[in-house]
Design an enzyme around this catalytic site. Structure first.
Site, PDB file in Angstrom:
ATOM      1  CB  CYS A 220      12.926  11.426  -8.431  1.00 61.21           C
ATOM      2  SG  CYS A 220      11.815  12.680  -8.456  1.00 61.21           S
TER       3      CYS A 220
ATOM      4  CG  HIS B 194       8.708   5.798   0.727  1.00 61.68           C
ATOM      5  ND1 HIS B 194       8.601   4.780   1.427  1.00 61.68           N
ATOM      6  CD2 HIS B 194       9.695   6.532   0.155  1.00 61.68           C
ATOM      7  CE1 HIS B 194       8.729   4.248  -0.396  1.00 61.68           C
ATOM      8  NE2 HIS B 194       9.368   5.717  -0.984  1.00 61.68           N
TER       9      HIS B 194
HETATM   10  P1  HMG Z   1      -8.448   5.655 -13.402  1.00 57.21           P
HETATM   11  O1  HMG Z   1      -8.258   6.432 -14.974  1.00 57.21           O
HETATM   12  O2  HMG Z   1      -8.987   7.589 -11.903  1.00 57.21           O
HETATM   13  O3  HMG Z   1      -9.030   4.521 -13.102  1.00 57.21           O
HETATM   14  O4  HMG Z   1      -7.135   5.887 -12.510  1.00 57.21           O
HETATM   15  P2  HMG Z   1     -10.593   4.330 -13.891  1.00 57.21           P
HETATM   16  O5  HMG Z   1     -10.997   3.872 -12.433  1.00 57.21           O
HETATM   17  O6  HMG Z   1     -11.558   5.274 -14.233  1.00 57.21           O
HETATM   18  O7  HMG Z   1     -10.440   2.799 -14.758  1.00 57.21           O
HETATM   19  C1  HMG Z   1      -9.621   3.190 -16.436  1.00 57.21           C
HETATM   20  C2  HMG Z   1      -9.300   2.388 -16.647  1.00 57.21           C
HETATM   21  O8  HMG Z   1      -7.740   2.295 -15.829  1.00 57.21           O
HETATM   22  C3  HMG Z   1      -9.924   0.909 -17.068  1.00 57.21           C
HETATM   23  O9  HMG Z   1      -9.396   0.453 -17.570  1.00 57.21           O
HETATM   24  C4  HMG Z   1      -9.920   0.100 -15.541  1.00 57.21           C
HETATM   25  O10 HMG Z   1      -9.998  -1.913 -15.995  1.00 57.21           O
HETATM   26  C5  HMG Z   1      -8.576   0.381 -15.840  1.00 57.21           C
HETATM   27  P3  HMG Z   1     -10.644   0.514 -19.286  1.00 57.21           P
HETATM   28  O11 HMG Z   1     -11.774   0.267 -19.809  1.00 57.21           O
HETATM   29  O12 HMG Z   1     -10.250   2.013 -19.766  1.00 57.21           O
HETATM   30  O13 HMG Z   1      -9.131  -0.602 -20.576  1.00 57.21           O
HETATM   31  N1  HMG Z   1      -8.120   0.387 -14.085  1.00 57.21           N
HETATM   32  C6  HMG Z   1      -7.027  -0.943 -13.714  1.00 57.21           C
HETATM   33  N2  HMG Z   1      -6.371  -1.439 -14.407  1.00 57.21           N
HETATM   34  C7  HMG Z   1      -5.756  -2.068 -13.431  1.00 57.21           C
HETATM   35  N3  HMG Z   1      -5.580  -2.334 -12.186  1.00 57.21           N
HETATM   36  C8  HMG Z   1      -6.153  -1.517 -11.541  1.00 57.21           C
HETATM   37  C9  HMG Z   1      -7.106  -0.699 -12.343  1.00 57.21           C
HETATM   38  N4  HMG Z   1      -7.583   0.366 -11.944  1.00 57.21           N
HETATM   39  C10 HMG Z   1      -8.187   0.926 -13.101  1.00 57.21           C
HETATM   40  N5  HMG Z   1      -5.749  -1.651 -10.382  1.00 57.21           N
HETATM   41  C11 HMG Z   1      -6.088   4.175 -10.597  1.00 57.21           C
HETATM   42  C12 HMG Z   1      -6.675   5.821 -10.978  1.00 57.21           C
HETATM   43  C13 HMG Z   1      -6.010   4.901  -9.708  1.00 57.21           C
HETATM   44  C14 HMG Z   1      -6.319   2.735 -11.332  1.00 57.21           C
HETATM   45  C15 HMG Z   1      -4.574   5.066 -11.787  1.00 57.21           C
HETATM   46  O14 HMG Z   1      -4.259   6.471 -11.687  1.00 57.21           O
HETATM   47  C16 HMG Z   1      -3.410   3.932 -11.145  1.00 57.21           C
HETATM   48  O15 HMG Z   1      -3.288   3.439 -11.565  1.00 57.21           O
HETATM   49  N6  HMG Z   1      -2.963   4.941 -10.945  1.00 57.21           N
HETATM   50  C17 HMG Z   1      -1.545   4.555 -10.258  1.00 57.21           C
HETATM   51  C18 HMG Z   1      -0.167   5.038  -9.849  1.00 57.21           C
HETATM   52  C19 HMG Z   1       1.200   4.860  -9.592  1.00 57.21           C
HETATM   53  O16 HMG Z   1       1.320   3.230  -9.557  1.00 57.21           O
HETATM   54  N7  HMG Z   1       1.559   5.192  -8.964  1.00 57.21           N
HETATM   55  C20 HMG Z   1       3.330   4.908  -8.487  1.00 57.21           C
HETATM   56  C21 HMG Z   1       3.547   4.337  -7.315  1.00 57.21           C
HETATM   57  S1  HMG Z   1       2.838   5.865  -5.756  1.00 57.21           S
HETATM   58  C22 HMG Z   1       4.395   6.390  -5.761  1.00 57.21           C
HETATM   59  O17 HMG Z   1       5.051   5.641  -6.314  1.00 57.21           O
HETATM   60  C23 HMG Z   1       4.722   7.020  -4.296  1.00 57.21           C
HETATM   61  C24 HMG Z   1       5.368   6.202  -3.256  1.00 57.21           C
HETATM   62  O18 HMG Z   1       6.516   5.137  -3.475  1.00 57.21           O
HETATM   63  C25 HMG Z   1       5.557   6.991  -1.813  1.00 57.21           C
HETATM   64  C26 HMG Z   1       6.369   7.670  -2.274  1.00 57.21           C
HETATM   65  O19 HMG Z   1       7.587   7.489  -3.016  1.00 57.21           O
HETATM   66  O20 HMG Z   1       6.411   9.226  -1.553  1.00 57.21           O
HETATM   67  C27 HMG Z   1       3.866   4.983  -2.212  1.00 57.21           C
HETATM   68 MG    MG Z   2       9.952   6.365  -3.130  1.00 59.00          MG
END
Ligand code: HMG
Ligand code: MG
Length: 286
Positions: free
Chosen positions: A238, A205
């Protein structure tokens, strides 16, 4: 017969998640439907993550509900925890991906968890998926360098990849998240990873931030990898390098592989139509 290399299209997720303008659901659906006509076996459509962390993906359920599914294509989504997994199942995702990092600082910044915490969070997702026969893919981000920690040791990447494989992921995608790789560093990283994970379970990737994505893909091909993630139109950018290219463009990878004599099974005319559509979705081109 030419050897097959698969491109895993990640543009609708890994590309669009970086666009600042909130893109209408209909545009996202139209892009996925255009990609469904290109010949990909797997398309990453969206992610079921916290809308507070990634507002662009808040419409994940609506996008999944609106796409026209073509038989034979696996429509994938990200699912970082059980909440995301349940939503992915409800949206009839064919597979999900969990995403960790080889860098502690990036893991914390991206998913609010240390590497150990992330693995503990992923385990029930994989168990729940296995219970219903749903495949899970694993990502390792920052396999070459991290925007916060700098150079990442190949051994750290190998450990994380091996942990995700042992947990039950069917394939591990190795992300050069900030496009820092060079063929030599990619080769060193892959040597460490492939000591623990068979190459036929690995995907590359690459990001083109440093303009070396195709050279890095060549290094990975030399190492035996035959699956590469890419984003139509190079969608993505990015966040750490404003203005710089992000995910390697699917059309560049497809043409590069064809020139090298590999078969991708993609219809390049249909791909060009999707590229034009993606171009119109970038920030500033709406
Ligand atoms: P957190 O704040 O630690 O989660 O986030 P939590 O469990 O404490 O929950 C906090 C709030 O988030 C709660 O809502 C949960 O219900 C909600 P509130 O009660 O405050 O209203 N929540 C959710 N809502 C919807 N869907 C869910 C979910 N989980 C909790 N699944 C968490 C932890 C992982 C959820 C957060 O950090 C997060 O969503 N991160 C995602 C970041 C992301 O998507 N980054 C981009 C993708 S990675 C990438 O691009 C790299 C990759 O492409 C490879 C590369 O390019 O190298 C893969
Ligand atoms: Mg990527």
């Amino acid at each position: 017969m030419a050897e097959r290399v698969e491109i895993f299209e990640v543009g609708p997720r890994d590309g669009l998640q970086n666009e600042a303008r909130l893109i209408p659901v209909a545009e996202k659906i139209a892009l996925v439907d255009a990609l469904s006509r290109v010949g990909f076996r797997r398309i990453e459509v969206t992610s079921f993550v916290s809308p507070k962390w990634v507002p662009q993906m808040a419409d994940a359920g609506a996008v999944m509900a609106g796409i026209t599914r073509k038989p034979g294509i696996s429509y994938a989504t990200l699912a970082p925890n059980l909440k995301g997994f349940d939503a992915a199942v409800a949206a009839r995702a064919d597979e999900v991906a969990i995403f960790g990092a080889a860098s502690e600082a990036f893991s914390q910044a991206n998913i609010n968890a240390s590497i150990a915490e992330s693995l503990a969070r992923f385990a029930p997702v994989v168990a729940a998926a296995q219970a219903i026969g749903m495949p899970v893919r694993g990502y390792v981000s920052c396999v070459i360098a991290c925007p916060y920690e700098g150079v990442i040791a190949p051994e750290a990447v190998a450990r994380m990849a091996a942990d995700l494989l042992a947990m039950g992921c069917y394939e591990i995608s190795l992300g050069d998240t900030i496009g820092a790789g060079r063929p030599q560093t990619v080769a060193r990283m892959l040597a460490a990873v492939s000591a623990l994970v068979p190459v036929d379970r690995l995907a590359g990737h690459f990001h083109d931030t440093g303009g070396r994505a195709l050279a890095n893909i060549d290094a990975a091909l030399d190492h035996g990898l035959r699956v590469f993630d890419a984003a139509v139109g190079g969608l993505g950018g990015c966040p750490y390098a404003p203005g710089a290219p992000g995910n390697v463009a699917t059309e560049d990878v497809a043409r590069h592989l064809a020139a090298r004599g590999f078969e991708t099974g993609l219809d390049l005319d249909a791909l060009d139509r999707a590229v034009a559509m993606a171009g119109g979705m970038r920030d500033g081109n709406a």
